[in-house]
Motif scaffolding. Structure first.
Motif, PDB file in Angstrom:
ATOM      1  N   THR A  92       0.133   4.251   0.124  1.00 37.77           N
ATOM      2  CA  THR A  92      -0.375   5.353   0.939  1.00 37.77           C
ATOM      3  C   THR A  92      -0.103   5.149   2.434  1.00 37.77           C
ATOM      4  OG1 THR A  92      -2.561   4.339   1.211  1.00 37.77           O
ATOM      5  CG2 THR A  92      -2.225   5.774  -0.721  1.00 37.77           C
ATOM      6  N   TYR A  93       0.370   3.962   2.802  1.00 38.88           N
ATOM      7  CA  TYR A  93       0.645   3.675   4.215  1.00 38.88           C
ATOM      8  C   TYR A  93       2.080   4.044   4.535  1.00 38.88           C
ATOM      9  CZ  TYR A  93       0.990   1.264   8.665  1.00 38.88           C
ATOM     10  OH  TYR A  93       1.175   0.969   9.999  1.00 38.88           O
ATOM     11  N   VAL A  94       2.252   4.934   5.503  1.00 35.62           N
ATOM     12  CA  VAL A  94       3.582   5.382   5.899  1.00 35.62           C
ATOM     13  C   VAL A  94       3.732   5.176   7.396  1.00 35.62           C
ATOM     14  CG1 VAL A  94       5.162   7.344   6.028  1.00 35.62           C
ATOM     15  CG2 VAL A  94       3.612   7.120   4.073  1.00 35.62           C
ATOM     16  N   GLN A  95       4.756   4.437   7.773  1.00 34.31           N
ATOM     17  CA  GLN A  95       5.072   4.249   9.184  1.00 34.31           C
ATOM     18  C   GLN A  95       6.559   4.508   9.369  1.00 34.31           C
ATOM     19  OE1 GLN A  95       5.556   0.289  10.820  1.00 34.31           O
ATOM     20  NE2 GLN A  95       4.392   0.883  12.625  1.00 34.31           N
ATOM     21  N   VAL A 110       2.614   6.968  12.419  1.00 31.45           N
ATOM     22  CA  VAL A 110       1.924   6.455  11.237  1.00 31.45           C
ATOM     23  C   VAL A 110       1.365   7.659  10.495  1.00 31.45           C
ATOM     24  CG1 VAL A 110       0.039   5.007  10.397  1.00 31.45           C
ATOM     25  CG2 VAL A 110       1.372   4.292  12.386  1.00 31.45           C
ATOM     26  N   GLY A 111       1.678   7.738   9.230  1.00 29.22           N
ATOM     27  CA  GLY A 111       1.256   8.877   8.433  1.00 29.22           C
ATOM     28  C   GLY A 111       2.417   9.828   8.218  1.00 29.22           C
ATOM     29  N   ARG A 112       2.101  11.025   7.900  1.00 23.75           N
ATOM     30  CA  ARG A 112       3.122  12.015   7.557  1.00 23.75           C
ATOM     31  C   ARG A 112       3.458  12.934   8.729  1.00 23.75           C
ATOM     32  NH1 ARG A 112       5.349  10.229   3.040  1.00 23.75           N
ATOM     33  NH2 ARG A 112       3.819   9.645   1.483  1.00 23.75           N
ATOM     34  N   GLY A 113       3.202  12.494   9.954  1.00 22.98           N
ATOM     35  CA  GLY A 113       3.476  13.325  11.124  1.00 22.98           C
ATOM     36  C   GLY A 113       4.955  13.560  11.340  1.00 22.98           C
ATOM     37  N   ASP A 133       0.839  -1.185   0.000  1.00 22.36           N
ATOM     38  CA  ASP A 133       0.000   0.000   0.000  1.00 22.36           C
ATOM     39  C   ASP A 133       0.884   1.249   0.000  1.00 22.36           C
ATOM     40  OD1 ASP A 133      -1.766   2.064   0.403  1.00 22.36           O
ATOM     41  OD2 ASP A 133      -2.743   1.177   2.152  1.00 22.36           O
ATOM     42  N   TYR A 143       5.580  15.114  17.603  1.00 26.34           N
ATOM     43  CA  TYR A 143       5.184  14.031  18.505  1.00 26.34           C
ATOM     44  C   TYR A 143       5.934  14.152  19.836  1.00 26.34           C
ATOM     45  CZ  TYR A 143       4.957   9.492  20.718  1.00 26.34           C
ATOM     46  OH  TYR A 143       4.792   8.491  21.651  1.00 26.34           O
TER      47      TYR A 143
END
Length: 135
Positions: free
Chosen positions: A37-40, A100-103, A35, A108
């Motif tokens: 679109t999945y970013v970790q 997870v995502g573009r954070g 996928d 964080y």
């Protein structure tokens, strides 16, 4: 039947079971994620902390509280960075966390991790190192 033959049959049975389970659930042998679109991202942050001996939980309870912070995946103690005095235990913690995502790791750490650590009774942050992306 010999023990050797029994073990061979058992291993064959176990391996066939794994293949059947994998194929019946469409589990791929590959560990990559298809996928796009999945970013970790996983990061490591080294901190130096003081744990009060009579306030809050003991060391293990305190480390468990850190592990309970959302996004934290692993908390390990660097045995080379431990010590104590009459009031505190001192520890160097390696904290792994995921985004997870573009954070942003910076956001964080600033908005979630450090405020959560500061709320743990009996725990004081003495030093916070730089975060390092590990995957």
């Amino acid at each position: 039947m010999t023990v050797k033959k029994f073990i061979e049959n058992w291993r064959s049975f176990i391996n066939e079971g794994d293949e059947n389970i994998a194929s019946s659930h469409n589990i791929s042998e590959s560990s990559s994620n298809d996928d796009p679109t999945y970013v970790q991202s996983v990061y490591n942050l080294t901190t130096r902390v003081a744990i009060h001996k009579t306030k809050g939980g003991d060391r293990e309870q305190t480390f468990t509280e850190v592990r309970g912070i959302p996004g934290v995946t692993v908390v390990s103690v660097d045995s080379r960075g431990t010590g104590s005095d009459d009031t505190f235990y001192y520890s160097t913690l390696n904290i792994k966390f995921e985004i997870v995502g573009r954070g942003s790791a910076f956001d964080y750490i600033r908005n979630i991790l450090l405020p959560s650590i500061r709320r743990i009774k009996g725990l004081r942050l003495l030093k916070v190192g730089r975060s390092k992306k590990i995957s």
